[in-house]
Design a protein around this motif. Structure first.
Motif: not given
Lengths: 322, 409
Positions: B307-319, B397-407
């Motif tokens: 979960s922590f790993g996915i959280f890190l991914v969700s706050i990042a906008k690029s690799r 992560s769910v919130r950030l994923f929708k906000r950061n990655i899907l957009k």
């Protein structure tokens, strides 16, 4: 207004796609401005416009991954906003990018993408086999995608969108970066799919692709549809005329005057060359026989047929690939 | 020419904010953290935090109270009174470093000059603290009851062996003892010795402390790095366009996130299992002591870490951003949480801060299983914290994923 359109569209299923007053902005940039069009069952509909015109934004909205700010989209009678899942089952999307897993084989890629639609395993495998035949890559199905050429990847990219047997196929610039041979192969695939009754929405900035494939075309520029219809209808809308340009070996003022009287067509001339606005198919033989009757020896003859490039230039004042 | 190249490279370097951050801020943070961890902050005036010691005074005599009153005056020790059963249990769970037990007969032993029934039961996972404590206790014990005990012992000796010795001679001997030049205090040190008992050594085979620290600490830190890498695949999919294609399908966006998290979870479990099996095969770590606890602890740790790993991914906008974030956050969390430096050698304040780290709960849980041999019921709270961290990170992560990655698709 929208409720009326919705009721109207539900009872008018002949339109596979109905887009009404669609708009989308990204912060301060309005990518799509109040566009409307409809696509009939079995049509190949071309969205033609330069890069950044709003084609991909429109496709993204029609394919459910981008919400519109305003307007309505109906897919085979289903309101996309209200029932996106039903719409997803009806559409297949060939994205502009080659969206495949490089470290999977072609077969593994197809199996994966097909399984997202919950197709029974046996049916999916049969479907994969027939699609691989259609795109001509059955013998390479067990090769890794990363070993494929650009054109082959493009074909698998198309195949991945066909596995659930969609009624509508969105193709977003499917020939970008491929060689002429592969492009022709893709055209043949599109034509074969259309022959089976599939409705296709094809976006491109290559006019020759639209001219070859599309029954109807919408010209889109700066987020707006400037004109739509068949090529002939677009020609009428744009006031661009077909022309014949004839260069003579020798011509006198009298001969030109006589020619003008007998042709009864609008004609421009300089010392040795005349340009005649006409319907090439209908008038060309008559023009040539009048020239012969007046002892005018034709040195060169050039047909200036109306193409989409000219129509686009006429309608927007800029080149398609600007 | 060289100067031109040099200028160009420096300009390029300083235009990359992440590189600058990693080059300068990261070492500063780590230096600060380790300095803090090893007690190097605050100059020479810094006062050490007292070690909390449990006390169980069964004798409850004037002598035992006198010793305790003397210990209470020390700034280096804080005493907490508990009954022996509760105190032993708290030390077993690792909540306290040890318990000082005044057994029945403490007073009588002093009066008779016999061996003192005084025992210090301790958590041997905290040997450094224990060494300091032992030294302080012995000094205090000698100064508070040493003289009395030695005189009583000598008196008994004279009575037994030289009952007819004149009282003047006995007084002379005691006076010499007071002056400290006879070495008699040293003579008595055997009876004054504090009995030291590790309360963790029970029937089950116990793991090596350093080994458990190395395996659990390293495993969790490496797990965080590898999970951040696996989760980063989501950003690669975004760049490759496959994420967009996934969204065209009937999948919900959260299905994609949970699918990626599921894969991370499976790999995290596998990674932990492989590491523990390796530690068993290569270093004889007793992984079969309590299999249900170990399985549940692995599951809870893997869930929290993935979960922590996915959280890190969700706050990042690029690799690139992910690599920057994950390096800093994971290194800091690992340093704070005890993956790099054992917690028991850190100051008390660092041990308190450690609870914000996933590493801390994971490492402590594995310590409970392999070192403290605690029953499952005592480890469940730590597993609960890990599950809580995992759940919280998942929701974020769910919130950030929708906000950061899907957009960005």
């Amino acid at each position: 207004m929208i409720w009326f359109l919705r009721i109207f569209e539900v009872y008018k299923p002949i339109n596979m796609i109905q887009v009404s007053h669609l708009s989308k902005s990204f912060e301060k940039i309005q990518a799509v401005k109040d566009i409307s069009f409809s696509i009939k069952k079995g049509e190949i509909f071309g969205l033609l416009g330069p890069n950044g015109a709003g084609k991909s934004t429109t496709i993204n909205m029609m394919s459910t991954i981008l919400k519109s700010d305003e307007g309505a989209i109906f897919i085979d009678g289903n309101d996309l906003n209200e029932n996106p899942n039903a719409c997803k089952q009806l559409i297949g999307v060939v994205p502009q990018e080659i969206s495949l897993y490089d470290d999977f084989t072609a077969y593994e890629n197809l199996l994966f993408w097909g399984s997202l639609y919950k197709i029974p395993s046996k049916e999916l495998k049969e479907r994969i086999a027939s699609i691989l035949e259609l795109i001509g890559l059955a013998d390479r199905k067990n090769d890794l995608i990363k070993t494929y050429s650009g054109g082959m990847k493009r074909r698998i990219n198309i195949a991945s969108a066909l596995l659930h047997n969609p009624k509508i196929l969105f193709m977003d610039e499917p020939t970008v970066g491929v060689d002429p041979q592969s492009r022709n192969r893709i055209f043949e695939i599109v034509e074969a799919l259309n022959a089976e009754g599939m409705t296709i929405v094809y976006t491109t900035h290559y006019m020759e692709e639209v001219e070859r494939l599309c029954n109807r075309i919408a010209i889109i520029d700066a987020g707006q549809i400037i004109a739509q219809g068949t090529q002939a209808q677009l020609q009428k809308q744009s006031d661009v005329e077909e022309k014949v340009e004839i260069t003579f070996e020798e011509v006198s003022e009298n001969q030109l005057k006589k020619l003008k009287e007998e042709l009864s067509l609008e004609m421009l001339h300089d010392t040795q060359k005349i340009t005649i606005a006409c319907d090439v198919n209908k008038d060309l033989s008559n023009i040539i026989s009048i020239c012969n009757n007046n002892n005018l020896k034709i040195k060169d003859l050039e047909l200036k047929k109306v193409n989409l490039e000219a129509i686009f230039l006429n309608l927007t004042g800029k080149q398609l690939r600007d | 020419m060289i100067q031109t190249i040099l200028k160009k490279d420096l300009k390029l370097f300083f235009s990359d904010k992440k590189a600058v951050l990693l080059t300068f801020l990261m070492p500063i943070l780590l230096i600060a953290l380790f300095a803090f961890a090893f007690g190097g902050t605050g100059g020479n005036n810094r006062e050490a935090k007292p070690i909390t010691l449990l006390v169980s005074d069964i004798d409850n005599s004037l002598d035992s109270k006198s010793v305790l009153a003397s210990l209470d005056t020390l700034s280096t020790i804080k005493l907490i009174h508990k009954d022996i059963i509760e105190a032993t249990d708290l030390v077993r769970k690792g909540d306290y470093v040890g318990v000082l037990i005044f057994e029945k007969g403490f007073h009588d032993s002093i009066a008779n000059g016999g061996k003192l029934p005084l025992e210090l039961k301790y958590d041997s996972a905290r040997e450094i603290e224990m060494g300091m404590l032992q030294s302080v206790l012995m000094q205090n014990l000698m100064s508070s009851i040493g003289e009395k005990a030695v005189k009583a012992k000598m008196n008994t000796y004279f009575e037994t062996n030289f009952s007819g010795v004149p009282s003047g001679i006995k007084e002379k001997v005691f006076s010499d003892m007071d002056s400290g030049d006879t070495g008699m205090n040293a003579m008595m040190s055997n009876d004054m010795a504090l009995k030291m008992t590790s309360i963790l050594k029970e029937d089950k085979k116990q793991g090596n402390l350093g080994l458990i620290q190395a395996v659990a600490g390293t495993a969790i830190m490496m797990l965080l790095f590898s999970i951040a890498g696996i989760g980063g695949g989501l950003l690669d999919e975004k760049d490759a366009g496959t994420l967009k294609r996934l969204l065209y399908s009937p999948l919900k966006p959260t299905d994609i996130l949970f699918g990626k998290m599921g894969a991370s979870l499976v790999l995290a479990i596998l990674q932990l299992v492989v590491m523990f099996v390796f530690a068993w095969l290569a270093f004889d770590l007793p992984i079969f002591n309590d299999i249900p606890s170990l399985i549940l602890m692995i599951l809870a740790t893997a869930f929290a870490v993935s979960s922590f790993g996915i959280f890190l991914v969700s706050i990042a906008k690029s690799r690139q951003q992910l690599n920057g974030y994950s390096t800093i956050i994971i290194m800091l969390m690992s340093a704070i949480g005890g993956s790099m430096v054992p917690l028991f050698i850190m100051p008390a304040i660092m041990q308190k801060i450690a609870v914000i780290s996933v590493n801390y709960w994971g490492i402590q849980g594995f310590f409970d299983i392999f070192w403290r041999n605690l029953p499952l019921t005592d480890i469940l709270p730590k597993m609960g914290v890990l599950l809580g961290i995992g759940l919280g990170m998942t929701l974020l992560s769910v919130r950030l994923f929708k906000r950061n990655i899907l957009k960005m698709v």
